[in-house]
Design an enzyme around this catalytic site. Structure first.
Site: not given
Length: 476
Positions: A30, A153, A155, A252-253, A263, A331
C-alpha cells in the site's frame, strides 16, 4: 506460492490474509505509509470480525507481511492481485479506474518473469483489456496474463465468504493462468466449492450483475413493506412466505431503511453507466437505484410521523450509524440522509454506534455522539433503531422506557416484536407493520391520522414516492 496484493483496504487486506492462512506467502502493498505502519505494528485499519486475529497469526508464522515497496514485493511473485479502490466519479457515477491504471503501470515496471496479474477490484467490463494494454506499453517484453477474479465479500462476514465461498469466478482463457489460479484456490477446490472459469469480460460482468440483482431484491422487499403498512400485512411473514420458494430464496429479503455500503450503490451506478455506453436500457436497475434513494429519505418521514408529524424542537436518539452491523463502514449509509433530514426539520440528533462513530464524526455535523444506547436515549422524544447490531437486539426495554421523554420506538430493522415494545409502554413503529400503541390513553400514538387513500394506496392518487417527495420539498 508467492503472492503480492496491491491495496490494503477492505478487499485487499481480507484477500491477502486469507490467502496467507491457506499457506501462501503473501506480501500486502500500500502507498499509505500510515496504514503500513499500523499493520506492521499489529493494528488493523478496518473493523471486520476475526480479521485482526488472523492477521496476527499469519504474521507470526512468517506468511504475511506489509510493505510500501512495490518492486520488492513483486520480485519473484507468481501472482499479483490488484485490490485498489474504484469509487464512483462525482461527475457521472462511472467507476474511477485511475488507481487501477496507475497500479498497472507500476506492475509493468516491476514484474520479473511470467506473472499472473489478477484484477480483484470491481471494474467495468473491458477493464482487463486496458490493464493488459497498459502493462504491455510500459513493458513490451512482459510475459503477463491478466485475469479477472471478482470478490463477493459481505462486510461483517468477509472471512467466511472468502474461505467458504458460494463460488469462485476466474476469468481467463489462458491455460497457464488457469492452472496457477486453480493452485491459488486449491483449498476451495478441496472443499468442494464451485469454481467457475469464464472469459475475462464475462467474469467482470458477473460481479456487477450479482450485486445489481441483490440490490433489486432489497428494493423489491422494501416496496412490499410499504404496501404491507397500507393493507395490514406483515412484511417479515411475506418475506418468509416467498423466501421458502427455492426459486426465490430467503436471503436479501429483509426489509429495512435501504441499502448502502461500498458495493451496491456504486456498482449499480457503474453498471448503468456501462449499459448507457453500449446503448442498452436497464430499467430494472434504474428503478432499483431510484427506489433505494427515495427509501432512505422517506425513513425520515416515518420518524416524523411517529412523533406526531413534526420533529421541530424534539430530540431523536439514533442507535446505529453504519450501513449494516459488524462493520465500521459509513459509505452510503442510510443514517446519513436520515439524520440530515431530521436536522433540517428542526430535530436535535443524538447517536451511538459500537464501531462506526470515528468514521461518522467527519460526515455528520451537530450530532451529539454518546458512549452507550441508554445515554443516547435519555430525555429523547423517539428512539430509532437504525442498524441491527447485536448490542441493540437485547436492550433493557424497561430501563430504556424510564429514560425517554416520549416512549416512541421506531424499529427500522424489525428487531423487536411490536407487542414486546408495547408491553414496555412504547409506541412501536416498524417496517412493513402496522403501528402499535401502548395501553395508555393514546397520547403517544402518532398524532396525524392516516390520509384517505385512493385505489393505488397513496393519498390523492399519487404514488407513495411522489407523496414522500412533496413532503420532503418543504423540509429542503
Amino acid at each position: 506460492m508467492r503472492i503480492s496484493v496491491i491495496g490494503s483496504g477492505y478487499v485487499g487486506l481480507v484477500t491477502g490474509t486469507c490467502l496467507a492462512d491457506w499457506g501462501h506467502e503473501v506480501v500486502c502493498v500500500d502507498r499509505d505509509p500510515a496504514k503500513i505502519e499500523l499493520l506492521t505494528n499489529g493494528g488493523v485499519p478496518i473493523y471486520e470480525p476475526g480479521l485482526e486475529q488472523m492477521i496476527a497469526a499469519n504474521v507470526a508464522r512468517g506468511r504475511l507481511s506489509f510493505t510500501r515497496d512495490l518492486a520488492a514485493a513483486l520480485a519473484g511473485s507468481d501472482v499479483v492481485f490488484i485490490a485498489v479502490g474504484t469509487p464512483p466519479r462525482a461527475s457521472d457515477g462511472e467507476a474511477d479506474l485511475s488507481f487501477v491504471y496507475d497500479v498497472a503501470r507500476d506492475i509493468g515496471e516491476a514484474i520479473d518473469g511470467y506473472t499472473v496479474v489478477v484484477c480483484k477490484s470491481t471494474v467495468p467490463v473491458g477493464t482487463g483489456d486496458v490493464v493488459e494494454r497498459i502493462i504491455s506499453q510500459v513493458r513490451p517484453d512482459a510475459d503477463v496474463t491478466v485475469v479477472s477474479n471478482p470478490e463477493f465479500l459481505r462486510e461483517g462476514s468477509a472471512i467466511e465468504d472468502f474461505t467458504k465461498p458460494d463460488r469462485v469466478v476466474i476469468g481467463t482463457e489462458d491455460e497457464r493462468a488457469r492452472e496457477i489460479m486453480l493452485a491459488v484456490y486449491e483449498q476451495v477446490r478441496a472443499n468442494g466449492q464451485p469454481i467457475l472459469i469464464t472469459k475475462r469480460r464475462t467474469a467482470e460482468l458477473i460481479k456487477y450483475a450479482a450485486n445489481a440483482f441483490l440490490a433489486a431484491k432489497l428494493s423489491f422487499i422494501n416496496e412490499i413493506a410499504d404496501l404491507c403498512e397500507h393493507v395490514d400485512a406483515d412484511v417479515d411473514e411475506v418475506a418468509e412466505g416467498i423466501g421458502l420458494d427455492s426459486r426465490i430464496g430467503a436471503k436479501f429479503l429483509k426489509a429495512g431503511p435501504g441499502f448502502g455500503g461500498s458495493c451496491f450503490p456504486k456498482d449499480t451506478l457503474a453498471l448503468l453507466r456501462t449499459a448507457q455506453d453500449h446503448g442498452v436500457d436497464m430499467r430494472l436497475v434504474e428503478t432499483t437505484v431510484s427506489v433505494n434513494d427515495a427509501r432512505k429519505r422517506r425513513m425520515a418521514l416515518k420518524i416524523m410521523d411517529a412523533v406526531g408529524g413534526s420533529v421541530e424542537g424534539k430530540t431523536v436518539a439514533v442507535l446505529g450509524l453504519t450501513f449494516k452491523a459488524n462493520t465500521d463502514d459509513m459509505r452510503a449509509s442510510p443514517s446519513l440522509p436520515v439524520v440530515e433530514l431530521l436536522q433540517r426539520a428542526g430535530a436535535t440528533v443524538r447517536a451511538y454506534d459500537p464501531e462506526g462513530m470515528p468514521q461518522a464524526r467527519p460526515l455528520m455535523s451537530d450530532v451529539e455522539f454518546t458512549d452507550d444506547p441508554y445515554t443516547c436515549a435519555k430525555g429523547c422524544d423517539a428512539v430509532v433503531l437504525m442498524t441491527d447490531w447485536d448490542e441493540f437486539q437485547s436492550l433493557d426495554l424497561e430501563r430504556l422506557r424510564g429514560l425517554v421523554r416520549t416512549p416512541v420506538f421506531v424499529d427500522l430493522r424489525n428487531v423487536y416484536a411490536p407487542d414486546k415494545l408495547v408491553k414496555h409502554g412504547f409506541t412501536a413503529v416498524g417496517i412493513g407493520r402496522s403501528t402499535q400503541t401502548g395501553a395508555d390513553d393514546g397520547r403517544h400514538a402518532p398524532a396525524q391520522p392516516p390520509a384517505a387513500h385512493s385505489g393505488n394506496g397513496s393519498p390523492a392518487g399519487r404514488t407513495i414516492d411522489e407523496e414522500a417527495e412533496m413532503r420532503l420539498v418543504s423540509i429542503r
